[in-house]
Each structure stands twice: as C-alpha cells, then as structure tokens.
Design a protein around this motif. Sequence first.
Motif, PDB file in Angstrom:
ATOM      1  N   ASP A  75     -23.348  27.012  -2.142  1.00  0.00           N
ATOM      2  CA  ASP A  75     -23.633  26.132  -3.341  1.00  0.00           C
ATOM      3  C   ASP A  75     -22.478  25.953  -4.197  1.00  0.00           C
ATOM      4  OD1 ASP A  75     -25.967  24.808  -1.275  1.00  0.00           O
ATOM      5  OD2 ASP A  75     -27.229  26.175  -1.894  1.00  0.00           O
ATOM      6  N   GLY A 119     -30.150  25.007 -11.343  1.00  0.00           N
ATOM      7  CA  GLY A 119     -30.267  25.200 -10.108  1.00  0.00           C
ATOM      8  C   GLY A 119     -30.582  23.845  -9.952  1.00  0.00           C
ATOM      9  N   GLU A 120     -31.758  23.997 -10.207  1.00  0.00           N
ATOM     10  CA  GLU A 120     -32.419  23.104  -9.232  1.00  0.00           C
ATOM     11  C   GLU A 120     -31.969  21.641  -9.480  1.00  0.00           C
ATOM     12  OE1 GLU A 120     -36.386  24.126 -11.636  1.00  0.00           O
ATOM     13  OE2 GLU A 120     -37.208  25.307 -10.883  1.00  0.00           O
ATOM     14  N   GLY A 123     -33.967  32.197  -9.467  1.00  0.00           N
ATOM     15  CA  GLY A 123     -34.402  31.064  -7.784  1.00  0.00           C
ATOM     16  C   GLY A 123     -33.370  31.376  -7.077  1.00  0.00           C
ATOM     17  N   TYR A 124     -32.041  32.346  -7.269  1.00  0.00           N
ATOM     18  CA  TYR A 124     -30.591  31.786  -6.614  1.00  0.00           C
ATOM     19  C   TYR A 124     -30.859  33.035  -5.529  1.00  0.00           C
ATOM     20  CZ  TYR A 124     -28.465  28.858 -10.280  1.00  0.00           C
ATOM     21  OH  TYR A 124     -28.328  27.917 -11.213  1.00  0.00           O
ATOM     22  N   GLU A 125     -29.723  32.962  -4.393  1.00  0.00           N
ATOM     23  CA  GLU A 125     -29.555  33.849  -3.145  1.00  0.00           C
ATOM     24  C   GLU A 125     -28.109  33.846  -4.063  1.00  0.00           C
ATOM     25  OE1 GLU A 125     -30.215  31.738   0.449  1.00  0.00           O
ATOM     26  OE2 GLU A 125     -32.575  31.495  -0.252  1.00  0.00           O
ATOM     27  N   ARG A 154     -31.632  28.579 -14.674  1.00  0.00           N
ATOM     28  CA  ARG A 154     -32.482  27.940 -13.274  1.00  0.00           C
ATOM     29  C   ARG A 154     -32.587  26.634 -13.504  1.00  0.00           C
ATOM     30  NH1 ARG A 154     -37.204  30.986 -12.693  1.00  0.00           N
ATOM     31  NH2 ARG A 154     -36.797  32.177 -14.985  1.00  0.00           N
ATOM     32  N   TRP A 177     -28.714  24.261  -5.909  1.00  0.00           N
ATOM     33  CA  TRP A 177     -27.711  24.905  -6.075  1.00  0.00           C
ATOM     34  C   TRP A 177     -29.038  26.407  -5.006  1.00  0.00           C
ATOM     35  CZ3 TRP A 177     -25.111  24.624 -10.716  1.00  0.00           C
ATOM     36  CH2 TRP A 177     -23.790  23.922 -10.867  1.00  0.00           C
ATOM     37  N   LYS A 178     -28.906  27.003  -4.555  1.00  0.00           N
ATOM     38  CA  LYS A 178     -29.307  28.177  -4.470  1.00  0.00           C
ATOM     39  C   LYS A 178     -28.438  28.964  -3.844  1.00  0.00           C
ATOM     40  CE  LYS A 178     -33.926  29.303  -1.924  1.00  0.00           C
ATOM     41  NZ  LYS A 178     -34.512  29.138  -3.733  1.00  0.00           N
ATOM     42  N   ARG A 179     -27.674  29.246  -2.589  1.00  0.00           N
ATOM     43  CA  ARG A 179     -26.723  29.833  -2.418  1.00  0.00           C
ATOM     44  C   ARG A 179     -25.530  30.376  -3.241  1.00  0.00           C
ATOM     45  NH1 ARG A 179     -26.269  31.437   2.297  1.00  0.00           N
ATOM     46  NH2 ARG A 179     -28.608  31.968   2.794  1.00  0.00           N
TER      47      ARG A 179
END
Lengths: 418, 136
Positions: free
Chosen positions: A295, A370-371, A393-395, A367, A375-377
């Motif tokens: 992401d 990202g939301e 909350g991310y990878e 955070r 975006w996570k990855r």
Amino acid sequence: MKLDDHQTAMLAGAEGPARKYAMEQILKVGRFFDAENCVPVSQVHLMADPEALGPSGVDFLEGLAKLPLAERRVRVPAITDPRGVDFNAYKRLGQTETMADLERRATAAFEALGFMMTNTCINYQSVIPPVLGEHIAFGDTGSSIYANSVLGARTNFEGGPSALAAALTGYTPRYGYHLDSYRRGKTHFEVTTRPRDLAEWGALGGLVGRAMRSYWEVPVLSGVEGPVTSDEIKQFGAALASFGSTPLFHMIGITPEAPDLKAVFDGPVPAATSLGRADIDRLMASYRPKDDKLDVVVFAAPQLSLFEMRTLADHLDGRTINKGVTLIATTSPDIKAAADRMGITASIEGAGGMVLSGVCFYQMYARDIGEANGWKRLMSNSAKLVNILGGYGYEPILDSMSACVESAIAGRIVGASS
Amino acid sequence: MSTRVYKGHPGPGIKVTGEALVASDNFSARYDLDLVKGIVSRPAHKLAGQSYVGKILILNIAKGGVASAWMLRDMVQSGRTPKALILNFANPIMAQGAAFADLPLIDRFDVDITQAIKSGESVTVDPVAGTLTVGG
C-alpha cells in the motif's frame, strides 16, 4: 536535591509560573533519580508533536504562551523535533482540520516561548551538532542516542515536559548520562558481519535494542568494520533506542569514548554475544509477509539527510511509481529547501512521490492516516519505523531503499531479499 | 488474609487503590496503547486487547519513544488512564511523564514485581512511601 539561590527563587515563583512549573518538574524528576543537583545545558531539543501533546498538552502550552515576555521566553537555544502536520500536504494525506488546528495552536505557543521551529529529528546533522562533553537536553530518542554515542555529548532522554523545563530554566537534573559512572559499558556484543545498507544497520540496532533490559544498560559493540557513515550510525542508533530504551552505545574504534574495550568497561571485559549475518537476516525476515501486496512506502524515522534524499532521487529519477502505491519521504524544512534548490524534490515528485517537510511519519497521526487512506501493508528501510508501526495497525516490512523503490514502482513487494 | 508489602523507589503522585493488571512485558504509551479506546493495542503484547482504564498497571521495563512524557497527562485528563503505573524499571521518560501528569509511579523493587503480583489482586499504591500493599 540541592538547588542554588537562583533555582530556589524560580521554584518559589519569583520569575513567574512558567519557570516555577519548570523547577517543579526538574525537582520531581531529579528526586526520582536521586540527582544531587542541576547541570546547566547549552541547548534544548523538544519533542512535542500534536498527537503526543493532545488537546490538554496544547492548552497547557497556550497557558504559558500568554505570560509576559520576560516570564515565558526560553533561556537557552531551544529547537523542535518534527511536527505532526505539513500544511502543504495534510489534506492529501487525509489529516483532519482538528489535527491541523492543534498543530497551528502548538506552533504558535512554541514561537511565543521563543522556540526556533527547526522541526527536525536530525538536528545533529542539520542544525548544531553538540561536541564531546557538552551537557544538553535532547528530546528525541534518535537525536539523544546520536548526541551521546557518536558525538560524546551528555543527555538523558528529555521528554517534552522536561525539555521544556530545561529550556525555561537552562538546567536539567544531574543524573544518568550526565554522570561519568553511568556512561561505562555494561554489555558486550561482537559484530561478525558488516551491514550492507541502511536497513541492515537498523536491523543490527534493533537486535541490540531488543537485548537491552533497561535504560541504564550501555551496550558496547566490538568488531564493527569502519569507517561508518553518519547515516549508517544514525539508523543503527535510532533503531537501538526504539527497540530498547537506551540512550548510549559505544562502538569500539568508532565512537569517541571507546578507543578500545578496556577504556569502556570497569574491570574485566565481559564475554561477548555474537551478532552476525544470520541474526540480521532473521530480524528482517520476521517482518516478511505471506503475499506481495503493498500500500505505502515510507522513508522516515529518522528524517532523511540531504545525502539520503539525493540517493532516493537517483533511484526515482525519470521513473513512475505505481498508481496503487503511495511513496512518502520526510525530511527537515532546511533539507527540504536544499532539496528543492538542487532538483532533488523534483526528481522524487516527478516519479509521483511525496516529499514531506518538518514531519515524521509516526509523529503525524500514523494510525489515522493509515485508516483514512486504507494503508495496511507498509514498506520502509527504517527499522525504527517498522518497529513502531506494528503497534499502529500496519503490517510493516523492512528492506533496503532500493527494494522499497523497486516495489513502489512494481506496485507489489519485490526486491533482492524477497 | 495476609498482607504483602513491596518496597520500591518513591515517585510522583498520590496514594491510590485498585485492581492490578499485570504482565511481564515492557511498556511504552505510544507504541503499545490505543489511547482512544483505552486498550493495549500492540498485537505481540500479552495484554493486547485488554483495557487498562482504572487499573494498577504493572509491567516490566519502560521502553520506546519519548511521547509517553506528554501522553500520560493527556491520559489522566481524558479519564482513560491507569490509576497507577508500576514498573520494575522506569526510564526518565516515564518519570518525566508521571511527574507532569501527577500519575502515581513506583519502580526499583527488590523483587520482580510482575511475578510478585497477579492480575485481579487489589493493590494499594503509596508513591510517597514507595510501597505496594496487597490485601490487608
């Protein structure tokens, strides 16, 4: 804890409520760590992003900012760590007006107190590096560990309320890393490989940081093949301080208080824990995901030096980042201005990347953005960033700048080590 | 019911009593907590998903970044806060944050405090004396 007449007067409120608060804060912290007295500091670096401050922190600062000039102005040169909002980019990033408003209010309050808004965590590269033996109050773990270890200056981690107290009084409690006895080596690591890029320097720092059992444990690394560059040791230290809680390391033959092992240890040199190629590979592999979805790619934490900006621009020049991936680089306002002037920003933005000024990714509501952006990855060459964002909350994935850029262009995770 | 008293280093804040929430993990407000929900958010943390609000939070070592120094006061003022923070070893950031927030903080016990106290036990924290009292 002994105070001199001037400090006692400030504590009593003779110089107004800001300096009274500051001396109270100094006294509470000094007593907790059994400090004998205060030490004068020559410069202050303050971390106070709006997410960390929160509304109550900003209210507090505005209370100080309303005081008469003589009661509120800082007493020593005082500069700031990255802010939480880049006003040229916040809407595009999905930051809210509430966040921007908090940022505006905090900045106005700091300016009223006489802070110089450098908005950088690489002040030791880009503002005024302190020198060997200089007592300072630095407020970012990365800037503190670099100043202590690489430059031989003396600071504890001075969180915002204490850095502010140091700025308002010119003093900090004399404990911990201001004292010779605390700066001695405690734990010994023998490094048997040379990190190949900045991500691996961070991974090495992460390995040492994870092994640290407290703030007071000073790691000593032998076997590191020099020379080491400022950016390499910056990534190493920032990761060490992030994975651990340690503001000082010694690197034999490289850092100024560590000419050899005998010079850093009291008594016999302890047996070393070996850190090698397999350990670095294992730490980096621990962040590798099952699939190649991507992401966002982030270069930050610490902010990029001019040299890192140049390298990133060279990777991206004339190329196009995949539409499905956002690429972000953060740097200081001063480096951003230089990068603009030298065509570096144009190369990065020409490829579709974003250059953010005066912020750092994890200090800008990571955070929430990202939301907001889905975006996570996340991929980065900063071990510090990867360590922090696991809790947000991310990878996160750790790989070299080259692998990060190639992945951003491909739109999926690729690279030498994938 | 027997009373157990553990002696640590005095710290900031006032005397409080509450239910212990204990793990042998380390602690950072910025890296480990969701301050809005009032829960431990770091997936690898043993207390992940649990609420710390109103608890005597007992953990091993203060780790991580400097943001906790501001965050503890905002936690206290928002009401989504532990009643006290008890660590084997605080670092300056936690001490500075607790001082700023007037959040009760004690550390440096002569035992591993995360092993000595169990989650759910009622604990009285006296930061001036530097003591934790269980039962009694």
